[in-house]
Design a protein around this motif. Structure first.
Motif, mmCIF file in Angstrom:
data_model
loop_
_atom_site.group_PDB
_atom_site.id
_atom_site.type_symbol
_atom_site.label_atom_id
_atom_site.label_comp_id
_atom_site.label_asym_id
_atom_site.label_seq_id
_atom_site.Cartn_x
_atom_site.Cartn_y
_atom_site.Cartn_z
ATOM 1 N N SER A 449 41.710 55.797 43.625
ATOM 2 C CA SER A 449 42.064 55.762 44.937
ATOM 3 C C SER A 449 42.886 55.203 45.668
ATOM 4 O O SER A 449 43.297 55.630 46.724
ATOM 5 C CB SER A 449 41.351 55.965 45.942
ATOM 6 O OG SER A 449 40.189 54.494 45.810
ATOM 7 N N ALA A 450 43.544 54.796 44.727
ATOM 8 C CA ALA A 450 44.677 53.504 45.522
ATOM 9 C C ALA A 450 45.172 52.780 44.455
ATOM 10 O O ALA A 450 44.916 53.034 42.679
ATOM 11 C CB ALA A 450 43.967 53.166 45.975
ATOM 12 N N THR A 451 46.285 52.331 45.193
ATOM 13 C CA THR A 451 47.563 51.349 43.563
ATOM 14 C C THR A 451 46.215 50.960 43.062
ATOM 15 O O THR A 451 45.940 50.290 43.105
ATOM 16 C CB THR A 451 47.959 50.598 44.039
ATOM 17 O OG1 THR A 451 49.186 51.661 44.868
ATOM 18 C CG2 THR A 451 48.767 49.782 42.778
ATOM 19 N N LEU A 452 46.337 50.946 41.412
ATOM 20 C CA LEU A 452 45.548 50.575 40.733
ATOM 21 C C LEU A 452 45.768 48.768 40.094
ATOM 22 O O LEU A 452 46.771 48.392 39.698
ATOM 23 C CB LEU A 452 45.401 50.954 39.145
ATOM 24 C CG LEU A 452 45.143 51.863 38.470
ATOM 25 C CD1 LEU A 452 45.372 52.639 37.892
ATOM 26 C CD2 LEU A 452 43.461 52.171 39.304
ATOM 27 N N PRO A 453 45.471 47.625 40.616
ATOM 28 C CA PRO A 453 45.517 46.540 40.080
ATOM 29 C C PRO A 453 45.405 46.060 38.534
ATOM 30 O O PRO A 453 45.264 45.429 37.892
ATOM 31 C CB PRO A 453 44.495 45.933 40.797
ATOM 32 C CG PRO A 453 43.057 46.555 40.274
ATOM 33 C CD PRO A 453 43.357 47.708 40.297
ATOM 34 N N LEU A 454 47.499 45.628 38.579
ATOM 35 C CA LEU A 454 47.449 45.501 36.735
ATOM 36 C C LEU A 454 47.566 43.909 36.986
ATOM 37 O O LEU A 454 47.689 43.176 37.376
ATOM 38 C CB LEU A 454 48.767 45.734 37.002
ATOM 39 C CG LEU A 454 49.871 45.455 35.778
ATOM 40 C CD1 LEU A 454 48.975 46.719 34.575
ATOM 41 C CD2 LEU A 454 51.005 45.015 36.128
ATOM 42 N N GLY A 455 46.591 43.952 35.732
ATOM 43 C CA GLY A 455 46.571 42.885 35.126
ATOM 44 C C GLY A 455 45.247 42.151 35.190
ATOM 45 O O GLY A 455 45.233 41.028 35.587
ATOM 46 N N GLN A 456 44.376 42.906 36.435
ATOM 47 C CA GLN A 456 43.048 42.314 37.147
ATOM 48 C C GLN A 456 41.729 43.574 36.637
ATOM 49 O O GLN A 456 41.843 44.909 35.701
ATOM 50 C CB GLN A 456 44.165 42.451 38.013
ATOM 51 C CG GLN A 456 44.330 41.790 39.479
ATOM 52 C CD GLN A 456 44.418 40.835 38.873
ATOM 53 O OE1 GLN A 456 43.563 40.268 39.248
ATOM 54 N NE2 GLN A 456 45.712 40.011 38.911
ATOM 55 N N PRO A 457 40.962 42.045 36.463
ATOM 56 C CA PRO A 457 39.373 42.329 36.242
ATOM 57 C C PRO A 457 39.353 43.533 36.552
ATOM 58 O O PRO A 457 38.949 43.522 38.009
ATOM 59 C CB PRO A 457 38.584 41.015 36.044
ATOM 60 C CG PRO A 457 39.439 40.864 36.724
ATOM 61 C CD PRO A 457 40.934 40.804 36.836
ATOM 62 N N VAL A 458 38.118 44.461 36.606
ATOM 63 C CA VAL A 458 38.170 45.748 37.162
ATOM 64 C C VAL A 458 36.702 46.123 36.243
ATOM 65 O O VAL A 458 36.319 45.943 35.229
ATOM 66 C CB VAL A 458 38.717 46.977 36.974
ATOM 67 C CG1 VAL A 458 39.980 47.165 37.990
ATOM 68 C CG2 VAL A 458 39.184 47.906 35.934
#
Length: 478
Positions: A449-458
């Motif tokens: 729903s928002a900017t994806l956190p590049l390089g971050q665990p999800v």
């Protein structure tokens, strides 16, 4: 770019068979050979063009997967002072195929052999590729004989290529050769393969080259479910590959010196690619220290470790953009293959790759100080275009098969959540990107729903896994 092969431990399940057929229809993968091509192959098999030079005294062996019958390469190595002489016999397809004949015309349409879990689509009719032209054991065969002098450091110092009759003494497989080497029962030639192979690997590391030991993927059925396992290449597979690379570099040297040929070239990779691979490494829990080069990082991976095997498969993107560069009357402005940090040419697989027939003929002519055949010169600019198109098809075929299998692996888990790392974000829509799962060697599209956190665990939820469409999609949970 190296291809990522997928195998099933048992028979291919029916649920995948229809999809494999659909992939072949979509990509127009050729079926059986036309009758006139088979007829021409049978005639050529009965009457090949044979060379005068007889080197059947050399105790060649072939080393291939156990079920391979299209044997392009045979090897024999001996000591020469404090160095080595490598003899590499390559199947002489031109002894059977004439320019413009039905086999040649069909081969130009196919370009290369294509592989799938349920079948192989060969470049040449089996009557040649698995019969008369193949370097089968105890059979006298016409070949292009490469003779390469290698010094004590593993550096090639001289190379020649000429036509000769050869005879393989044995059809060996990698597992058997590795067992014999480990037990100390291998022939002297195979022990020297290990020596030269290790020296060549060290030379590769020193020049910053990358040769990916791509693991095969094997699908294992258990308790009504499928799991994906990687089969790490054996050390002897890497040493054998180094001989092929040594030959390809020697061929490139000959063609550059003669100012005519076809090179395999690759531009330098860009920063975005490194960023994506670093994120993939993070998803797989692999440390990539700041300042460590591609080559040093990849050489430090162990294909026997599942996470490292998955990383090696991801690193095949380093080879995207590779192509073929033809030249005559000069040399290319950019002749290097960036991943190898060297000039390089494909010459060692003519039964399975069209361009190798051209490069082999060029090198034979240059070594004999003879004119390169006119049919080669006339088609010199055509072959890179054919090969580039065939490479695109081969990679599309591979990607489709891998995507199909990955969708099948998680098809029963739609609605489930998984841990992963965002490895790529769409520049045009930063709510869309790619997630790599930490528990499975799988990547898929992901939206948030928002900017994806590049390089971050999800944490992501699987919302689609369609075998027929070969698609996987996730939604960001947290």
């Amino acid at each position: 770019m190296p291809l990522q092969r997928v195998h099933f431990a048992e028979e291919v399940p029916e649920v995948f068979r229809a999809s494999l057929q659909a992939i072949r229809r979509e990509l127009e993968v050729p079926a059986e050979f036309p009758a006139e091509v088979v007829e021409a192959a049978l005639a050529a098999a009965a009457k090949p063009r044979l060379p005068e030079l007889d080197r059947t005294d050399l105790e060649f062996v072939t080393i291939d997967p156990p079920d391979s019958m299209d044997l392009d390469q045979a090897l024999y190595i001996e000591r020469a002072g404090d160095g080595y002489t490598v003899y590499y016999a390559i199947a002489d397809v031109a002894a059977f195929v004439q320019p413009g004949d039905p086999i040649d015309v069909e081969a130009r349409k196919r370009g290369e052999t294509l592989y799938a879990p349920d079948k192989r689509t060969p470049l040449h009719p089996p009557e040649l590729s698995e019969g008369a032209a193949s370097l089968l054991p105890d059979e006298v065969r016409p070949a292009l004989l490469w003779t390469i002098a290698v010094d004590a450091t593993g550096e090639g110092t001289d190379v020649t290529c000429k036509r000769a009759l050869v005879k393989s003494r044995a059809k060996l497989n990698y597992a058997g050769v590795q067992r014999n080497l480990d037990a100390g029962t291998a022939s002297e030639s195979l022990q020297l393969l290990r020596e030269v192979g290790k020296l060549r690997e060290q030379r590769e590391l020193e020049r910053g080259g990358v040769n990916l030991p791509i693991p095969d993927q094997e699908i294992i059925a258990a308790n009504g479910d499928w799991t994906l396992e990687f089969r790490a290449p054996l050390p002897v597979e890497g040493w054998n590959a180094q001989i092929s690379l040594l030959t390809g570099m020697g061929a490139a040297h000959l063609m550059m010196y003669g100012e005519i040929g076809i090179l395999r070239t690759l531009p330098e990779s860009h920063d975005d690619l490194r960023r994506k691979l670093e994120n993939t490494a993070k998803a797989l829990g692999i440390d990539w220290p700041v300042g460590t080069s591609y080559a040093a990082f990849i050489h430090g991976l162990d294909p026997k470790v599942p996470a490292h095997a998955a990383m090696l498969a991801a690193c095949t993107v380093l080879f995207r953009g590779a192509g073929y560069t033809s030249f005559s009357g000069g040399v290319p402005e950019q002749p290097e293959h960036a991943a190898m940090k060297s000039e390089y040419a494909h010459v060692t697989a003519p039964l399975r790759r069209l361009v190798d027939r051209w490069t082999g003929e060029i090198c034979v002519a240059l070594c004999a100080d003879a004119e390169v055949p006119q049919w080669i010169r006339e088609s010199l600019d055509e072959i890179p275009k054919i090969m580039d198109e065939c490479d695109r098809k081969a990679h599309a075929y591979e990607r489709s098969i891998v995507s199909m299998v990955e969708a099948g692996l998680v098809a029963d888990h739609v609605g489930s959540s998984f841990d992963g790392v965002i490895t790529d974000v769409d520049d045009r829509d930063q709510t869309r990107g790619i997630v790599a799962l930490t528990t499975l060697a799988i990547e898929g599209r992901v939206t948030g729903s928002a900017t994806l956190p590049l390089g971050q665990p999800v944490r992501v939820k699987l919302v689609e896994a369609d075998i027929a469409k070969r698609t996987i999609a996730f939604e960001l949970v947290s």
